[in-house]
Motif scaffolding. Structure first.
Motif, PDB file in Angstrom:
ATOM      1  N   ALA A  27       0.738  -1.099   0.135  1.00 49.81           N
ATOM      2  CA  ALA A  27      -0.004  -0.118   0.055  1.00 49.81           C
ATOM      3  C   ALA A  27       0.782   1.200  -0.189  1.00 49.81           C
ATOM      4  N   ILE A  28       1.856   1.138   0.925  1.00 52.09           N
ATOM      5  CA  ILE A  28       2.832   2.444   0.924  1.00 52.09           C
ATOM      6  C   ILE A  28       3.319   2.676  -0.321  1.00 52.09           C
ATOM      7  N   GLY A  29       3.889   1.653  -1.144  1.00 50.04           N
ATOM      8  CA  GLY A  29       4.527   1.608  -2.305  1.00 50.04           C
ATOM      9  C   GLY A  29       3.509   2.258  -3.352  1.00 50.04           C
ATOM     10  N   GLU A  30       2.195   1.803  -3.429  1.00 52.15           N
ATOM     11  CA  GLU A  30       1.446   2.236  -4.326  1.00 52.15           C
ATOM     12  C   GLU A  30       0.893   3.614  -4.220  1.00 52.15           C
ATOM     13  N   GLN A  31       0.839   3.757  -2.845  1.00 45.17           N
ATOM     14  CA  GLN A  31       0.547   5.413  -2.479  1.00 45.17           C
ATOM     15  C   GLN A  31       1.752   6.308  -3.061  1.00 45.17           C
ATOM     16  N   GLU A  32       2.785   5.881  -2.504  1.00 47.11           N
ATOM     17  CA  GLU A  32       4.013   6.501  -3.145  1.00 47.11           C
ATOM     18  C   GLU A  32       4.116   6.734  -4.848  1.00 47.11           C
ATOM     19  N   PHE A  33       3.676   5.547  -5.481  1.00 42.09           N
ATOM     20  CA  PHE A  33       3.651   5.874  -6.780  1.00 42.09           C
ATOM     21  C   PHE A  33       2.308   6.500  -7.205  1.00 42.09           C
ATOM     22  N   ASP A  34       1.366   6.542  -6.639  1.00 42.15           N
ATOM     23  CA  ASP A  34       0.156   7.269  -6.846  1.00 42.15           C
ATOM     24  C   ASP A  34       0.525   8.909  -6.930  1.00 42.15           C
ATOM     25  N   ARG A  35       1.312   9.358  -5.653  1.00 39.18           N
ATOM     26  CA  ARG A  35       1.685  10.686  -5.587  1.00 39.18           C
ATOM     27  C   ARG A  35       2.620  10.883  -6.658  1.00 39.18           C
ATOM     28  N   GLN A  36       3.663  10.211  -6.906  1.00 39.39           N
ATOM     29  CA  GLN A  36       4.550  10.398  -7.914  1.00 39.39           C
ATOM     30  C   GLN A  36       3.810  10.837  -9.352  1.00 39.39           C
ATOM     31  N   ARG A  37       2.828   9.879  -9.833  1.00 43.07           N
ATOM     32  CA  ARG A  37       1.998   9.933 -11.087  1.00 43.07           C
ATOM     33  C   ARG A  37       1.327  11.309 -11.015  1.00 43.07           C
ATOM     34  N   ALA A  38       0.775  11.595  -9.850  1.00 46.87           N
ATOM     35  CA  ALA A  38       0.026  12.888  -9.731  1.00 46.87           C
ATOM     36  C   ALA A  38       0.831  13.913 -10.195  1.00 46.87           C
ATOM     37  N   ALA A  39       2.115  13.836  -9.409  1.00 49.60           N
ATOM     38  CA  ALA A  39       3.115  14.864  -9.853  1.00 49.60           C
ATOM     39  C   ALA A  39       3.491  14.998 -11.178  1.00 49.60           C
ATOM     40  N   LEU A  40       3.478  13.650 -11.839  1.00 50.41           N
ATOM     41  CA  LEU A  40       4.217  13.662 -13.324  1.00 50.41           C
ATOM     42  C   LEU A  40       2.954  14.373 -14.265  1.00 50.41           C
ATOM     43  N   VAL A  41       1.868  13.896 -14.091  1.00 54.47           N
ATOM     44  CA  VAL A  41       0.436  14.566 -14.682  1.00 54.47           C
ATOM     45  C   VAL A  41       0.718  16.235 -14.626  1.00 54.47           C
ATOM     46  N   LYS A  42       1.223  16.757 -13.505  1.00 51.39           N
ATOM     47  CA  LYS A  42       1.092  18.181 -13.283  1.00 51.39           C
ATOM     48  C   LYS A  42       2.470  18.649 -14.189  1.00 51.39           C
ATOM     49  N   VAL A  43       3.598  17.719 -14.410  1.00 55.98           N
ATOM     50  CA  VAL A  43       4.699  18.148 -15.093  1.00 55.98           C
ATOM     51  C   VAL A  43       4.367  18.263 -16.507  1.00 55.98           C
ATOM     52  N   ILE A  44       3.555  17.289 -16.914  1.00 65.13           N
ATOM     53  CA  ILE A  44       3.132  17.140 -18.393  1.00 65.13           C
ATOM     54  C   ILE A  44       2.259  18.414 -18.582  1.00 65.13           C
ATOM     55  N   GLU A  45       1.304  18.708 -17.795  1.00 65.52           N
ATOM     56  CA  GLU A  45       0.467  19.902 -18.158  1.00 65.52           C
ATOM     57  C   GLU A  45       1.190  20.959 -18.104  1.00 65.52           C
ATOM     58  N   GLN A  46       2.493  21.281 -17.526  1.00 62.66           N
ATOM     59  CA  GLN A  46       3.172  22.215 -17.779  1.00 62.66           C
ATOM     60  C   GLN A  46       3.831  22.532 -19.060  1.00 62.66           C
ATOM     61  N   ASP A  47       4.342  21.273 -19.235  1.00 64.30           N
ATOM     62  CA  ASP A  47       5.119  21.258 -20.430  1.00 64.30           C
ATOM     63  C   ASP A  47       4.356  21.407 -21.884  1.00 64.30           C
ATOM     64  N   VAL A  48       2.958  21.030 -21.551  1.00 62.67           N
ATOM     65  CA  VAL A  48       2.100  21.373 -22.781  1.00 62.67           C
ATOM     66  C   VAL A  48       1.596  22.807 -22.745  1.00 62.67           C
ATOM     67  N   ARG A  49       1.536  23.529 -21.556  1.00 62.02           N
ATOM     68  CA  ARG A  49       1.131  24.782 -21.805  1.00 62.02           C
ATOM     69  C   ARG A  49       2.325  25.485 -22.402  1.00 62.02           C
ATOM     70  N   ASP A  50       3.716  24.929 -22.091  1.00 62.24           N
ATOM     71  CA  ASP A  50       4.731  25.655 -22.803  1.00 62.24           C
ATOM     72  C   ASP A  50       5.081  25.348 -24.180  1.00 62.24           C
ATOM     73  N   THR A  51       4.395  24.281 -24.518  1.00 64.94           N
ATOM     74  CA  THR A  51       4.532  23.749 -26.001  1.00 64.94           C
ATOM     75  C   THR A  51       3.060  24.482 -26.821  1.00 64.94           C
ATOM     76  N   SER A  52       2.333  24.986 -26.151  1.00 64.26           N
ATOM     77  CA  SER A  52       1.034  25.151 -26.790  1.00 64.26           C
ATOM     78  C   SER A  52       1.215  25.834 -28.182  1.00 64.26           C
ATOM     79  N   LEU A  53       2.154  26.925 -28.386  1.00 65.92           N
ATOM     80  CA  LEU A  53       2.210  27.144 -29.716  1.00 65.92           C
ATOM     81  C   LEU A  53       2.530  26.140 -30.692  1.00 65.92           C
ATOM     82  N   TYR A  54       2.962  25.054 -30.506  1.00 63.12           N
ATOM     83  CA  TYR A  54       3.305  24.220 -31.387  1.00 63.12           C
ATOM     84  C   TYR A  54       1.994  23.205 -31.578  1.00 63.12           C
ATOM     85  N   LEU A  55       1.412  22.912 -30.494  1.00 64.69           N
ATOM     86  CA  LEU A  55       0.287  21.936 -30.384  1.00 64.69           C
ATOM     87  C   LEU A  55      -0.710  22.554 -30.645  1.00 64.69           C
TER      88      LEU A  55
END
Lengths: 250, 825
Positions: A27-55
């Motif tokens: 459970a702890i492992g999964e929770q940690e992975f969940d947390r990391q995954r949520a953070a990753l989604v934030k990173v991708i969202e930010q990257d997409v905003r940065d790339t908006s001109l192209y996309l």
């Protein structure tokens, strides 16, 4: 993870903890992975905003981002790479293959404009991660892998993650999957020297095909193949990054 | 090999006679090993990383200087033992060094984010540094031991190295790379036996016997080992597919060729094939060069429709504008472009390919599969370098095709950035267009990259070539089309006619290719099938053909200025000004935009500088302690400056002249072998000659004489080599090689003198400084090779030569002479 397990052991007494630890550790492992995954989604969202001109868009389809936040990437990654599973990087998965950078997976998925009633073909299953993301968004995913052990592993993983709407076949993807054609969308993740004519034929009018071009670790450009309702085929080449080519100042 | 090896009688004998053959043979073996490592790593890894790894490994020479600064006096107390130990360790480390290093999971593409990768890389350096370290120890100890005969010893060192360079090239014609590694390890053992004989060691028979015994495990290891090619190279990737297997292997110094068949899943290599194509390519055999860069042999069963895909490539364009009868294919490889020309009705096709083994595979081994393409009456396959072939003949062609030789993945990541290419320079395009018949075409197909790079650079180069030839309106002679994967540029010997424009439009429309330039192009036709955010190719073509040409090249974010013979780096697109922008984008898939080749060179330089600084500074702490009573004081700064300048200057000249002679000899391999061997052997003879200057301590006089010679000859060559080469260009190769050696001889002879003369002077006045000087020189040599390329990329090889001559002049000023004769204790 380990020190944490040890502290619990000390606190709770051996007999009680023995049964708890196995589940708690998971459970702890999964929770940690969940947390990391949520953070990753934030990173991708930010990257997409940065790339908006192209996309040509400020954000990706929220459904795609949801799927990215839901699919457990670490399950598709070999044990020894799991701690890196939620970094925004490609990772080796053995057999000379890789699992793509999550950011690229998100963009490619978005480019396909997936809908819940869609039927999608993937050529080059690899780890099965891209298929899993698509499976969250469409009705059915047909995926073909040429390297047998990889295909078998992906099949097992996808069963494990409960993506029952994915069918994995081992074999040559060049001729597509005639029995289930035509497809609303096709992803060709296995490097292609050219776009296989049978795949173009199996693409529905109005359908979209995405091909990443580059090496195993680095996607140089994304090629979007569109088939008009009149059957005319055009390709669109784009960079996955916000880089203004030519002389700048544009 | 015990302490009993040494007796006083031995010492007396050896005092007068240094083990010159041992040094010569060791040096030959070490240089052969270095060249072989480059070969081996180019197969298992990628060329530019091979270059980085071996550059760093060569710092073993510098490390030896550092080590000996501390340990010299102790080791010299029992020189024979120290020599034997180092020779043995060299022989024993050479093979495992490589075999272990290739097992390490180093993958350059993960370097930027995986911390394990730099550590793995360090380990690779260490493993490969060891053999060079031991070899350098043996040589430096011998120099220090026989201080009176330094020029002799160093002369044998250089001559040996020169012969080693020739020997390994010859050896690689007969042996596969791993077998060559075994041979080199055995040669390492032979060095030990020769040393035992030269030093008249009482137990020499036993030593020879022990060496003979040691060959058994080495040969066993060599025959049971395999090359572990990176899992991410093209060959490894292809072999993952069920049913694929290697059916033939050929090896030569030009590369390892592996023929792959894939009966279950066809290879279907058709780069840039139109999306409108209905048929897949026929069966093919893949020919991998150094486990990458696949060329194919296409099966020709005689059925014309089976080959219809050849008409669906951008490179088929010229066959639709005219009916070229005489066609020249440069870089014929497995023969795909030859087949295309043949299919299109060309009546006489000259196919030029550099690698004879590749031609033999198509012509002999797989002739039946290939439908006898290279044996057809109208087709002549030539083994030659493209530039050389064109210059040697007066034939004129209706079409010259410059084939797409490099693979996309290698090209796209800038892997070739630092490989000199004399195919894509302004002078080369001029030479090719000179061979066109009236209204003939030169067609150049390149990979499409985003943002556009090589297509624009070749266009800029073509414009420069046309302008240099005095063409007033280049825009009327050019046409550029693009698919989603490849572009084809046509340069016509004459203005493009309206009928040709019409044919071009039809060709593109039926294949869904886009037009980017032709005379009279209209904006409505652009960006139709392969849609880019903007019609960049057309915009760039317009700018390059307009008055803003230079400003556009200047402002463009990649280096698309035409390459020249003096700066032959077509594949380098790197611009420092763009780096910060790309670096910021690295998390968002921007890494592929980084032109890796150039940055690897910078990384090599940075690492080498850091390591060198450490290796050079460390010994300073030891030198004081090691100083013997009676040694004179010599400025450390002068020693550093002198030996660094020589190390830099020597290799600057060597590398620059390899490039200059490559254009004359027109063969990358032979030119490099001849020039490298020539430089080393004649420098070795120069060093021998320098011995006479040591007799009356006329060291500085010798250096002045040598430098005067270097500057005079080097200067003359800068001015006269090009016209001289032009004069003798049509001579037969053997005569050109002989002339090259003759030209190299006097320059190299002089270059061989400054190092041993200054080292002899140190030996006379302050022997404790010898290892340090040796180490400084070793480090400078490594830095020099990297710097020479970097300078050539930015300023051209002429500047490299000029700088080398300045460095030699500087050497005269900083000769490390003793200051006074103050005895130190």
């Amino acid at each position: 993870m380990k020190p944490c397990c040890h502290s619990r052991l000390c606190l709770l007494g051996i007999s009680f903890v023995l049964c708890v630890v196995s589940s708690a550790a998971g459970a702890i492992g999964e929770q940690e992975f969940d947390r990391q995954r949520a953070a990753l989604v934030k990173v991708i969202e930010q990257d997409v905003r940065d790339t908006s001109l192209y996309l040509d868009k400020e954000a990706l389809d929220p459904r795609v981002m949801q799927a990215m936040g839901k699919v457990r990437r670490h399950v598709f990654v070999p044990e020894y790479e799991r701690r890196l599973a939620y970094r925004n990087h490609p990772l080796p998965i053995g057999h000379g293959q890789t699992i793509s950078q999550p950011y690229i997976v998100a963009i490619m998925t978005d480019m396909l404009k997936p809908r819940p009633d869609h039927k999608v073909l993937e050529v080059g299953t690899g780890s099965g991660y891209q298929a899993a993301v698509l499976a969250e968004l469409v009705k059915r995913v047909y995926t073909i892998e040429i390297i047998e052990p990889l295909g078998e592993r992906a099949r097992t993983t996808l069963l494990q993650t409960g993506h029952n709407n994915v069918e994995v076949r081992i074999g040559d993807g060049y001729y597509g999957w005639k029995e289930h054609a035509p497809f609303d969308a096709i992803v060709v993740t296995a490097a292609a020297g050219h776009i296989p004519p049978p795949l173009i034929q199996q693409l529905k009018p109005g359908g979209r095909m995405v091909i990443p071009v580059g090496s195993r670790f680095m996607t140089q450009q994304l090629v979007l193949v569109e088939k008009s309702y009149e059957g005319e085929v055009t390709t669109r080449q784009m960079l996955p990054v916000r880089f203004v080519p030519l002389t700048g100042g544009h | 090999m015990s302490a009993t090896l040494r007796t006083s009688a031995d010492e007396q004998r050896t005092e007068s006679r240094p083990p010159l053959l041992t040094i010569g043979l060791l040096s030959a073996t070490a240089l052969a090993y270095e060249i072989l490592l480059m070969r081996l790593f180019s197969i298992v890894q990628w060329h530019h990383f091979a270059y980085m790894i071996i550059s760093l490994a060569l710092l073993g020479y510098g490390a030896s200087g550092t080590f000996l600064a501390f340990a010299q006096s102790r080791l010299l107390r029992n020189y024979p033992l120290a020599l034997f130990v180092n020779l043995t360790l060299f022989a024993l480390a050479a093979m495992p060094g490589f075999l272990l290093a290739q097992q390490l999971p180093f993958n350059p593409e993960q370097l930027l984010w995986d911390l394990r990768q730099p550590l793995t890389l360090m380990l690779v350096y260490m493993l490969l540094m060891l053999p060079f370290f031991f070899a350098a120890n043996a040589i430096a100890l011998t120099l220090a031991r026989y201080r009176h005969a330094i020029p002799h010893v160093y002369g044998f060192d250089l001559v040996g190295a020169g012969l080693g360079a020739l020997a390994i090239v010859a050896l690689l014609f007969v042996l596969f790379p791993l077998a060559a590694l075994t041979a080199i390890s055995v040669l390492g053992l032979v060095c030990i036996a020769v040393a035992a004989w030269e030093l008249q060691t009482p137990k020499r028979r036993k030593i020879a016997f022990a060496c003979a015994l040691m060959t058994v495990p080495i040969i066993w290891q060599g025959t049971t080992s395999q090359l572990e090619v990176s899992a991410y190279k093209d060959l490894s990737q292809t072999l993952r597919v069920a049913g694929t297997r290697i059916i033939a292997e050929r090896s030569s110094p030009l590369g390892l060729l592996q023929v792959v068949e894939s009966p279950q899943v066809p290879l279907r290599h058709a780069p840039g094939m139109s999306v409108t194509a209905k048929r897949e390519p026929p069966a093919q055999l893949g020919i991998f060069s150094d486990a990458g860069g696949m060329s194919t042999i296409v099966q020709d069963t005689g059925e014309p429709q089976a080959l219809s895909y050849l008409d669906q490539l951008t490179s088929a364009l010229p066959y639709h504008l005219a009916e070229p009868r005489r066609v020249l294919i440069l870089g014929a490889g497995g023969g795909m472009d030859v087949l295309q020309a043949h299919r299109a009705g060309a009546q006489l096709i000259d196919a030029v390919e550099l690698n004879p083994q590749l031609v033999a595979l198509v012509r002999n081994d797989y002739a039946e599969f290939a439908g006898g393409i290279y044996n057809h009456p109208g087709i002549r396959a030539h083994v030659a370098e493209a530039r050389g072939y064109v210059l040697d003949r007066d034939d004129r062609y209706d079409l010259i095709q410059l084939a797409l030789l490099d693979s996309f993945s290698a090209s796209a990541t800038g892997l070739y950035a630092l490989s000199e290419s004399y195919l894509y320079t302004t002078e080369a395009l001029q030479a090719f267009t000179d061979r066109l018949s009236d209204n003939g075409y030169l067609a150049i197909t390149r990979w499409i990259k985003l943002p556009p790079r090589d297509t624009l650079k070749i266009l800029a180069t073509a414009i420069a070539a046309l302008e240099a030839a005095g063409v007033e309106a280049p825009e009327k002679r050019l046409a550029l089309i693009r698919g989603w994967q490849t572009s084809t540029l046509l340069i016509k010997n004459g203005d493009i006619a309206a009928s040709e424009v019409k044919a071009l439009q039809v060709f593109c429309k039926t294949r869904a290719f886009d037009v980017a330039w032709y005379p009279g192009i209209k904006s409505g036709e652009l960006n139709r099938y392969n849609i880019l955010k903007a019609p960049w190719y057309h915009e760039a073509a317009k700018a390059l053909l307009g008055p803003e040409h230079e400003a556009f090249v200047e402002r463009y974010k990649f280096d698309i200025a035409p390459a020249s013979d003096d700066r032959p780096y077509f594949f380098n697109f790197f611009k420092w000004s763009t780096l910060p922008e790309i670096w910021r984008l690295r998390g968002q898939g921007g890494i592929p935009l980084i032109e890796a080749g150039y940055l690897v060179l910078i990384a090599t330089l940075a690492q080498a500088l850091l390591a060198s600084a450490l290796l050079i500074v460390l010994p300073l702490f030891a030198i004081k302690r090691a100083a013997q009573p009676g040694e004179a004081y010599i400025s450390r700064v002068r020693v550093l400056a002198y030996f660094a300048a020589i190390g830099l200057g020597f290799l600057f000249l060597e590398i620059a002249f390899i490039q200059k002679f490559m254009l004359f000899l027109h063969h990358p391999l032979y030119a490099a072998a001849v020039v490298l061997a020539g430089f080393l052997v004649f420098a070795g003879l120069g060093s021998q000659r320098a011995q006479r200057y040591t007799q009356h301590e006329r060291y500085q006089r010798g250096v002045r004489f040598a430098v005067a010679g270097i500057v005079a000859i080097g200067g003359v060559y800068l001015l006269l080599l090009d016209p001289l080469f032009a004069l003798f260009m049509s001579w037969p190769t053997a005569a050109k090689v002989a002339l090259s050696v003759l030209l190299i001889a006097p320059l190299a002879f002089c270059m061989g003198m400054p190092f041993p003369l200054a080292l002899s002077s140190l030996g006379e006045h302050a022997a404790s400084l010898i290892p340090w000087a040796w180490g400084v020189n070793g480090c400078a040599s490594v830095l020099s090779a990297v710097l020479a390329t970097l300078l050539a990329v930015h300023f051209g090889f002429t500047v490299v030569v000029l700088l080398a001559l300045l460095l030699y002049l500087f050497v005269v000023m900083v000769f490390p002479a003793p200051i006074g004769s103050v005895a130190r204790t």
